[in-house]
Design a protein around this motif. Structure first.
Motif, PDB file in Angstrom:
ATOM      1  N   VAL A  53       0.852  -1.196   0.000  1.00  0.00           N
ATOM      2  CA  VAL A  53       0.000   0.000   0.000  1.00  0.00           C
ATOM      3  C   VAL A  53       0.883   1.240   0.000  1.00  0.00           C
ATOM      4  CG1 VAL A  53      -0.223   0.115   2.546  1.00  0.00           C
ATOM      5  CG2 VAL A  53      -2.009   1.092   1.094  1.00  0.00           C
ATOM      6  N   SER A  54       0.559   2.194  -0.852  1.00  0.00           N
ATOM      7  CA  SER A  54       1.312   3.453  -0.871  1.00  0.00           C
ATOM      8  C   SER A  54       0.411   4.556  -0.301  1.00  0.00           C
ATOM      9  CB  SER A  54       1.737   3.795  -2.292  1.00  0.00           C
ATOM     10  OG  SER A  54       0.598   4.063  -3.080  1.00  0.00           O
ATOM     11  N   SER A  55       0.894   5.794  -0.334  1.00  0.00           N
ATOM     12  CA  SER A  55       0.099   6.882   0.242  1.00  0.00           C
ATOM     13  C   SER A  55      -1.240   7.013  -0.474  1.00  0.00           C
ATOM     14  CB  SER A  55       0.867   8.210   0.202  1.00  0.00           C
ATOM     15  OG  SER A  55       0.969   8.690  -1.118  1.00  0.00           O
ATOM     16  N   GLU A  83       4.240  -5.421   6.739  1.00  0.00           N
ATOM     17  CA  GLU A  83       4.653  -4.318   5.858  1.00  0.00           C
ATOM     18  C   GLU A  83       3.539  -3.283   5.741  1.00  0.00           C
ATOM     19  OE1 GLU A  83       7.008  -7.695   5.428  1.00  0.00           O
ATOM     20  OE2 GLU A  83       4.866  -7.624   4.933  1.00  0.00           O
ATOM     21  N   GLN A  86       3.091  -1.331   8.952  1.00  0.00           N
ATOM     22  CA  GLN A  86       4.128  -0.302   9.104  1.00  0.00           C
ATOM     23  C   GLN A  86       3.711   1.002   8.426  1.00  0.00           C
ATOM     24  OE1 GLN A  86       7.715  -0.662   6.829  1.00  0.00           O
ATOM     25  NE2 GLN A  86       8.920   0.550   8.255  1.00  0.00           N
ATOM     26  N   ILE A  87       3.126   0.896   7.252  1.00  0.00           N
ATOM     27  CA  ILE A  87       2.699   2.089   6.529  1.00  0.00           C
ATOM     28  C   ILE A  87       1.495   2.733   7.225  1.00  0.00           C
ATOM     29  CG2 ILE A  87       1.972   3.007   4.283  1.00  0.00           C
ATOM     30  CD1 ILE A  87       4.909   1.911   4.495  1.00  0.00           C
ATOM     31  N   LEU A  90       3.153   4.538  10.250  1.00  0.00           N
ATOM     32  CA  LEU A  90       3.929   5.736   9.902  1.00  0.00           C
ATOM     33  C   LEU A  90       3.027   6.913   9.560  1.00  0.00           C
ATOM     34  CD1 LEU A  90       6.844   4.395   7.660  1.00  0.00           C
ATOM     35  CD2 LEU A  90       7.049   5.424   9.929  1.00  0.00           C
ATOM     36  N   THR A  91       1.934   6.618   8.876  1.00  0.00           N
ATOM     37  CA  THR A  91       1.040   7.693   8.437  1.00  0.00           C
ATOM     38  C   THR A  91       0.056   8.092   9.532  1.00  0.00           C
ATOM     39  OG1 THR A  91      -0.445   6.057   7.462  1.00  0.00           O
ATOM     40  CG2 THR A  91       1.177   7.079   5.996  1.00  0.00           C
TER      41      THR A  91
END
Lengths: 115, 141
Positions: A53-55, A83, A86-87, A90-91
């Protein structure tokens, strides 16, 4: 990226497989907004097969979380890989949503809600 | 940046993300780099490319170049683009502690790049943004 849907009473379960990036997030956002417009009151995201997954994906989830919260609706995110978690962490998304280890845990919680 | 082992000239199109992912995966295979090491690099590259395409140009975007190089245990990535001057190190971190209600949706992309990569160097030269990022990788056993 594949989306598969099913319902459990009035809970909408959305299983997302593959990668959510700047391209593949668009159809997901469209589908979620369609359901939100229909006044969906309960959503569970099954992310056990989500590898990346990205932003762009985070933004879609953030939007869903904001709208569900303002509708006082029920929302769970299930089965995050390390993983993906983690995203989410962080966001800051993790701290504003409910995360469960599996979709089964979500179904259990959903069924246990007081009427 | 050390001499590139791979150089990709990319059309200014989000469809290039798939090609870049494939190139990263091939590079990982070739050098026996663990797939887990590649995921954050893939993410950083996507965020940078998306920024270039969405914010780099007023009119039509221009092609960009991605270079890869492996030196010892560090993967070096260089992205060169012709967009407006943009240094990913400059924007302030978004406030990830804000309540959902007051959270703006934007600003997350370059923040993730800064948090996930080991080293980021930016320079502006001859109308180009040149971004170098480095990430330590782990080899397959």
């Amino acid at each position: 990226m594949d989306i598969s849907e099913r319902t459990h009473r009035d809970l909408w379960i959305l299983k997302i497989t593959g990668s959510l990036d700047a391209v593949t997030s668009t159809p997901l956002e469209k589908r979620i907004l369609e359901q939100l417009d229909l006044g969906i009151k309960a959503i569970a995201f099954d992310l056990s097969s989500l590898a990346y997954v990205s932003s762009a994906g985070i933004r879609v989830f953030l939007l869903a979380a904001k709208k569900m919260k303002s509708n006082n609706a029920w929302l769970r995110f299930c089965g995050l890989s390390p993983e993906v978690k983690q995203i989410f962490d962080l966001t800051g998304l993790s701290f504003r949503i409910d995360i469960l280890p599996s979709i089964d845990a979500a179904l259990q919680q959903f069924d246990q809600q007081l009427p | 940046m050390p001499p590139p082992q791979v150089e990709l000239h990319c059309d200014p199109d989000l469809a290039q993300l798939q090609r870049l992912n494939g190139a990263l995966a091939d590079f990982a295979n070739l050098h026996r780099i663990q797939p887990d090491s590649i995921s954050p690099i893939r993410l950083a590259l996507e965020e940078i490319v998306v920024n270039i395409l969405h914010h780099g140009f007023d009119g039509d975007p221009l092609p960009f170049i991605v270079r890869l190089s492996l030196v010892d245990q560090d993967l070096h990535l260089e992205i060169e683009d012709y967009g407006r001057p943009f240094n990913p190190l400059e924007p302030a971190d978004p406030d990830t502690n804000q309540d959902l209600d007051s959270r703006p949706i934007g600003g997350l992309g370059v923040f993730l790049v800064r948090r996930l990569m080991d080293r980021i160097d930016y320079r502006r030269a001859q109308e180009r943004n040149i971004l170098n990022i480095t990430k330590r990788i782990v080899f397959e056993a």
